[in-house]
Design a protein around this motif. Structure first.
Motif, PDB file in Angstrom:
ATOM      1  N   GLU A  27      28.263  27.852 -95.446  1.00  0.00           N
ATOM      2  CA  GLU A  27      28.912  26.544 -95.518  1.00  0.00           C
ATOM      3  C   GLU A  27      27.991  25.461 -96.065  1.00  0.00           C
ATOM      4  N   GLY A 139      41.646  21.084 -93.373  1.00  0.00           N
ATOM      5  CA  GLY A 139      40.870  22.277 -93.079  1.00  0.00           C
ATOM      6  C   GLY A 139      40.300  22.328 -91.677  1.00  0.00           C
ATOM      7  N   VAL A 143      38.529  25.580 -89.937  1.00  0.00           N
ATOM      8  CA  VAL A 143      37.097  25.628 -89.634  1.00  0.00           C
ATOM      9  C   VAL A 143      36.873  26.012 -88.182  1.00  0.00           C
ATOM     10  N   THR A 146      37.443  29.663 -87.501  1.00  0.00           N
ATOM     11  CA  THR A 146      36.289  30.419 -87.994  1.00  0.00           C
ATOM     12  C   THR A 146      35.117  30.338 -87.024  1.00  0.00           C
ATOM     13  N   ASN A 199      37.360  23.473-101.113  1.00  0.00           N
ATOM     14  CA  ASN A 199      36.908  23.833 -99.770  1.00  0.00           C
ATOM     15  C   ASN A 199      38.069  24.307 -98.917  1.00  0.00           C
ATOM     16  N   GLN A 203      38.561  27.862 -96.852  1.00  0.00           N
ATOM     17  CA  GLN A 203      38.703  27.846 -95.393  1.00  0.00           C
ATOM     18  C   GLN A 203      39.949  28.610 -94.946  1.00  0.00           C
TER      19      GLN A 203
END
Length: 449
Positions: A27, A139, A143, A146, A199, A203
């Motif tokens: 990242e 996102g 995130v 994740t 991005n 994601q």
């Protein structure tokens, strides 16, 4: 888990740290690519990215208990031979990630404009920051999913799958970034907003793979030890109890780095852009140095879950030494690259002239940071979140924040801001060394009480 008080084989740490390193670096490495791509647009878009990216990173980073707290809890259960229960911690963390992520998205859209104007001091920089942030906020749930996925997989000592999942998403983002920002063929590009869009695509891919992994765990679990995908209130409450301390700790980090960005912005676009370049490298190296700490989290948690306190203490000594060696090596490397590396991110003369004021602090702090991040990992793996919370607050309130705001009052600029970061690191270093030496963190059992 059994063992003795001897040294843990290096290959055991490397087995987990090796795959964790590119996951941790992915990242911030994408953000470095993003910074380099956006930097070609000029100082104002780069300054806008500096404000918005720090804000987004701090909002999502404040919720890192979804990763670190989940690793600590899952590792203890894994060490006690309870894999299904360890995966169950990941399920609950994922439910929390989705709920909190949607809340962040909703509230973020409401406050994106006012916050960007405050941090960017109004004008073109604030407008650029707001445009990037509004897209990037979509996102947030992805995130956080994740983070939860990384947490439970590290807890069960599986760092290979997270490596594939995270790299897949970030590689796609990196490939799309330049075309979406600058255009390709007849497509003229989206400018700064294109970086946030790239991005977001990455994601989505990464989070989807982690959700698929939980579904597969349910499919292969033994009949007598099933993995439920339903939310369990008791486990959610237990995770939130540990998360409370990590949230407060993350809030201290957020206050520090947002204050630093806001103060840097008051010294002009060139200063805040230079701060962005060096700060992104700092974040990148923080996570690179944390690779050994990720291995320590998993191994320390498993050792304590299996009742092997001597092994946990041996790991603490080892990872502290590894952190020092790695930090020293990187400090020397960045000192040697002082005249070259900043030009990768910008060609603006004013920005390049401002970079050295922060660069030498950044390079010189690497050995100290290597030890701090490594031992943070040991204490997180042990579930010693309350101690980390308290001393992070002390270091922020007694070191970083006073110097940041004094820099604004007395015109110290980047020198004052980065002196504050140095004091922040030194105070945390003293705290973790004392705690590890005391042994009070090494509490055996499948669940820390």
């Amino acid at each position: 888990m059994t063992g003795g008080a001897g040294r843990v084989p290096l290959r055991e740490i490397a087995r987990l740290a090796g795959p964790a390193l590119p996951v941790l670096a992915a990242e911030p490495l994408y953000l470095l690519v993003d910074t380099a791509v956006v930097g070609r647009l000029g100082a104002v878009p780069l300054a806008g990215l500096a404000i918005a990216a720090v804000l987004f990173a701090q909002v999502t980073g404040q919720l890192n208990f979804l990763s670190y707290g989940t690793t600590a809890r899952a590792a203890r259960l894994h060490g006690a031979g309870r894999r299904a229960a360890a995966v169950g911690e990941g399920v609950q963390a994922t439910w929390l990630a989705l709920a909190v992520g949607l809340l962040v998205l909703g509230v973020g859209q409401l406050v994106a404009g006012p916050v960007a104007r405050v941090l960017g001091d109004g004008g073109a920089v604030a407008a650029a920051a707001e445009s990037w942030l509004r897209v990037a906020l979509f996102g947030a749930p992805l995130v956080l999913v994740t983070l939860a996925g990384n947490g439970w997989m590290r807890g069960v000592q599986d760092t290979a799958r997270p490596l594939r999942y995270v790299l897949a998403g970030n590689a796609l983002s990196a490939v799309l970034c330049a075309p979406l920002v600058h255009g390709l063929g007849a497509f003229t590009g989206l400018g700064l907003v294109g970086s946030a869009a790239a991005n977001l695509v990455g994601q989505t891919v990464g989070a989807g793979l982690f959700l698929l992994a939980l579904h597969r765990e349910r499919a292969v679990a033994p009949v007598d030890e099933p993995v439920s995908l339903r939310p369990v209130p008791a486990l959610l409450r237990a995770q939130l109890a540990m998360g409370r301390d990590l949230l407060v700790r993350s809030l201290a980090f957020q206050a520090c780095f947002l204050s630093a960005a806001a103060v840097a912005a008051r010294f002009g676009a060139a200063t805040v852009a230079a701060h962005q370049v060096v700060l992104q490298l700092w974040f990148f190296m923080a996570l690179v140095l944390d690779a050994v700490a990720i291995a320590a989290q998993s191994l320390v948690g498993a050792a304590l879950g299996g009742g092997d306190v001597p092994r946990a203490r041996a790991l603490a000594r080892q990872v502290g030494g590894y952190g020092l060696v790695l930090g020293t090596a990187f400090g020397v490397l960045f000192a040697a690259l002082a005249g070259v590396l900043p030009r990768v991110f910008t060609h603006d003369p004013a920005v390049l002239a401002a970079v050295p004021a922060a660069w030498w602090f950044f390079a010189g702090m690497q050995p100290l940071a290597g030890v701090v991040f490594a031992l943070d990992g040991v204490l997180m793996g042990a579930g010693d979140a309350a101690y980390l919370r308290t001393w992070t607050l002390v270091a922020a309130g007694g070191g970083f924040l006073p110097l940041v705001w004094a820099s604004l009052a007395f015109g110290w600029g980047l020198v004052g801001i980065w002196t504050g970061l140095l004091l922040f690191v030194v105070l945390r270093l003293v705290a973790v060394l004392l705690r590890v030496r005391s042994g009070g963190w090494a509490v055996a059992g499948a669940v820390r009480t």
